[in-house]
Design a protein around this motif. Sequence first.
Motif, PDB file in Angstrom:
ATOM      1  N   PHE A 158       0.804  -1.225   0.000  1.00 60.17           N
ATOM      2  CA  PHE A 158       0.000   0.000   0.000  1.00 60.17           C
ATOM      3  C   PHE A 158       0.840   1.280   0.000  1.00 60.17           C
ATOM      4  CE2 PHE A 158      -3.217  -2.787   2.369  1.00 60.17           C
ATOM      5  CZ  PHE A 158      -3.836  -3.161   1.180  1.00 60.17           C
ATOM      6  N   ASP A 159       1.993   1.241   0.650  1.00 60.61           N
ATOM      7  CA  ASP A 159       2.808   2.460   0.768  1.00 60.61           C
ATOM      8  C   ASP A 159       4.040   2.452  -0.135  1.00 60.61           C
ATOM      9  OD1 ASP A 159       1.036   3.451   2.591  1.00 60.61           O
ATOM     10  OD2 ASP A 159       2.195   2.880   4.359  1.00 60.61           O
ATOM     11  N   ARG A 160       4.132   1.415  -0.978  1.00 57.99           N
ATOM     12  CA  ARG A 160       5.210   1.354  -1.975  1.00 57.99           C
ATOM     13  C   ARG A 160       6.591   1.448  -1.320  1.00 57.99           C
ATOM     14  NH1 ARG A 160       1.857   5.191  -2.962  1.00 57.99           N
ATOM     15  NH2 ARG A 160       3.432   6.845  -2.883  1.00 57.99           N
ATOM     16  N   LEU A 161       6.767   0.669  -0.263  1.00 55.67           N
ATOM     17  CA  LEU A 161       8.052   0.643   0.429  1.00 55.67           C
ATOM     18  C   LEU A 161       8.756  -0.680   0.173  1.00 55.67           C
ATOM     19  CD1 LEU A 161       7.113   2.202   3.900  1.00 55.67           C
ATOM     20  CD2 LEU A 161       7.983   3.352   1.862  1.00 55.67           C
ATOM     21  N   ASP A 162      10.049  -0.694   0.403  1.00 56.98           N
ATOM     22  CA  ASP A 162      10.855  -1.901   0.212  1.00 56.98           C
ATOM     23  C   ASP A 162      11.455  -2.277   1.566  1.00 56.98           C
ATOM     24  OD1 ASP A 162      12.259  -4.000  -0.791  1.00 56.98           O
ATOM     25  OD2 ASP A 162      13.871  -2.790  -1.663  1.00 56.98           O
ATOM     26  N   ALA A 163      10.660  -2.977   2.371  1.00 60.15           N
ATOM     27  CA  ALA A 163      11.102  -3.369   3.709  1.00 60.15           C
ATOM     28  C   ALA A 163      11.051  -4.882   3.822  1.00 60.15           C
ATOM     29  CB  ALA A 163      10.213  -2.736   4.769  1.00 60.15           C
ATOM     30  N   THR A 164      11.954  -5.442   4.595  1.00 63.27           N
ATOM     31  CA  THR A 164      11.973  -6.891   4.800  1.00 63.27           C
ATOM     32  C   THR A 164      11.551  -7.272   6.211  1.00 63.27           C
ATOM     33  OG1 THR A 164      14.328  -6.812   5.380  1.00 63.27           O
ATOM     34  CG2 THR A 164      13.769  -7.216   3.058  1.00 63.27           C
ATOM     35  N   SER A 165      11.530  -6.292   7.109  1.00 66.10           N
ATOM     36  CA  SER A 165      11.123  -6.560   8.485  1.00 66.10           C
ATOM     37  C   SER A 165      10.505  -5.305   9.077  1.00 66.10           C
ATOM     38  CB  SER A 165      12.323  -6.997   9.334  1.00 66.10           C
ATOM     39  OG  SER A 165      13.202  -5.905   9.554  1.00 66.10           O
ATOM     40  N   VAL A 166       9.742  -5.480  10.162  1.00 64.68           N
ATOM     41  CA  VAL A 166       9.154  -4.331  10.839  1.00 64.68           C
ATOM     42  C   VAL A 166      10.237  -3.444  11.430  1.00 64.68           C
ATOM     43  CG1 VAL A 166       7.699  -3.620  12.789  1.00 64.68           C
ATOM     44  CG2 VAL A 166       6.956  -5.477  11.296  1.00 64.68           C
ATOM     45  N   SER A 167      11.342  -4.043  11.796  1.00 63.33           N
ATOM     46  CA  SER A 167      12.467  -3.248  12.328  1.00 63.33           C
ATOM     47  C   SER A 167      12.939  -2.219  11.316  1.00 63.33           C
ATOM     48  CB  SER A 167      13.627  -4.173  12.723  1.00 63.33           C
ATOM     49  OG  SER A 167      13.232  -5.042  13.765  1.00 63.33           O
ATOM     50  N   ASP A 168      12.818  -2.545  10.023  1.00 61.25           N
ATOM     51  CA  ASP A 168      13.194  -1.579   8.983  1.00 61.25           C
ATOM     52  C   ASP A 168      12.252  -0.380   8.978  1.00 61.25           C
ATOM     53  OD1 ASP A 168      15.149  -3.357   8.170  1.00 61.25           O
ATOM     54  OD2 ASP A 168      13.924  -4.225   6.564  1.00 61.25           O
ATOM     55  N   LEU A 169      11.074  -0.540   9.563  1.00 55.88           N
ATOM     56  CA  LEU A 169      10.059   0.512   9.534  1.00 55.88           C
ATOM     57  C   LEU A 169      10.012   1.324  10.827  1.00 55.88           C
ATOM     58  CD1 LEU A 169       7.230  -1.689   7.970  1.00 55.88           C
ATOM     59  CD2 LEU A 169       8.631   0.012   6.781  1.00 55.88           C
ATOM     60  N   GLU A 170      10.870   1.001  11.787  1.00 57.23           N
ATOM     61  CA  GLU A 170      10.879   1.744  13.041  1.00 57.23           C
ATOM     62  C   GLU A 170      11.911   2.869  12.978  1.00 57.23           C
ATOM     63  OE1 GLU A 170      11.063   1.167  17.905  1.00 57.23           O
ATOM     64  OE2 GLU A 170      11.458  -0.555  16.597  1.00 57.23           O
ATOM     65  N   LEU A 171      11.530   4.041  13.481  1.00 56.99           N
ATOM     66  CA  LEU A 171      12.430   5.188  13.531  1.00 56.99           C
ATOM     67  C   LEU A 171      13.034   5.304  14.922  1.00 56.99           C
ATOM     68  CD1 LEU A 171      10.321   7.893  11.639  1.00 56.99           C
ATOM     69  CD2 LEU A 171      12.059   6.348  10.711  1.00 56.99           C
ATOM     70  N   SER A 172      14.290   5.628  14.964  1.00 56.40           N
ATOM     71  CA  SER A 172      14.976   5.793  16.246  1.00 56.40           C
ATOM     72  C   SER A 172      14.651   7.150  16.854  1.00 56.40           C
ATOM     73  CB  SER A 172      16.490   5.683  16.059  1.00 56.40           C
ATOM     74  OG  SER A 172      16.957   6.777  15.267  1.00 56.40           O
TER      75      SER A 172
END
Length: 436
Positions: free
Chosen positions: A57-71
């Motif tokens: 839906f958001d056209r992202l290239d992520a392999t894990s939820v950790s890739d989607l978390e911001l520090s």
Amino acid sequence: MTIRRLSSRDADFEAQLEALLAFETAQNADVDAAVTAILADVKARGDAAVVDYTCRFDRLDATSVSDLELSREALQQALDSLSAVQREALEAAAARVRSYHEHQPLQSWHYEDADGSLLGQKVTPLDRVGLYVPGGKASYPSSVLMNAIPAKVAGVGELVMVVPTPGGERNPLVLAAAALAGVDRVFCIGGAQAVAALAYGTQTIPRVDKIVGPGNAYVAAAKRRVFGIVGIDMVAGPSEILVICDGSTAPEWVAMDLFSQAEHDEMAQSILLCPDAGYLDQVAAAIDRLLPTMPRQAVIRASLAARGALIAVRDLDEACMIANRIAPEHLELSLADAAAWVDRIRHAGAIFIGPYTSESLGDYCAGPNHVLPTSGSARFSSPLGVYDFQKRSSLIRVSAQAAQKLGRIASTLAHGEGLPAHARSAEYRLTDALGD
């Protein structure tokens, strides 16, 4: 443009007003079916489902939820990247919102009866709250402040924010607001999958106790579905403004105040009540003059044509009666003696007192919360506040002396309800135990 003109003197005014206020709240069956499937999938597969939907839906290239978390460092960098003017405005708004909400927390209390029994209430904050923040076309740093700051003032242990970033586009003001408000964790996810992750928990995203924050139709449908598994703030309808004016305010001011809600979306509602029909003509003329200057004029035009109205009333007393019937989200008392009329208003999400108090100030920086009841629900509900992030537990400590009196009362009532174990439980505490 053509905006509906009504008069309370018209024989069919009640029917016209009813039609004006009508809003279809039924859920779209296709949306509900899609949301139901997404919720079930996230509940079953957790992180994997969240990643799949987010990439799709958001056209992202992520392999894990950790890739989607911001520090937290990324949030601070967003804050540091703002211009001095933006940062000062955001910090000033945050300070005012925090100051206002620091007056709200509920307090624990107790008292003792003459017989030594203690009764009271213990107030505790929620452990963990999820904050949904819209992304894409709509990015609202003000919503971050309004939802996160009351939670922090309440003492919520952890605040988890989800915000979609279509195409990887991150709004620095939204992230900066999260840094200022003290958000603990931020995930770049949105839609029904984000609501599901917060409600059920996944391998990476912790389950929360309550979900707050606005969203689109899919988010609203998901919040309805998970209510009971977690708490939710509300399922809000379109934004609304009702202005009561005596004709003493510059018509351009009132026209722009009507625009301020109409520009949200085509279903927003903007209504003006005034006893001076000539003044309504002036506001209508101001609308025609100012509308072409507005970047969102197409949305404003559609909103005012579909759900807007200029209503001539007999007097201000009648205006207040109509306002209480409508129970609007935002109510402006644009009156020379506005304070004198506040007590006449019983139902409104927020009351803006006097011609200098534009609703837009409440949206951003006045201090009170801008998350308000809509669609007439101000008759029975309130703005979001610190109390929405607190819960209450009753305290009961019955003394041996009090147990003699209360036990007999409870025994009588329990037998009357056909619940003998309840009765026997109370009777066991009696010094001259009843029954066998």
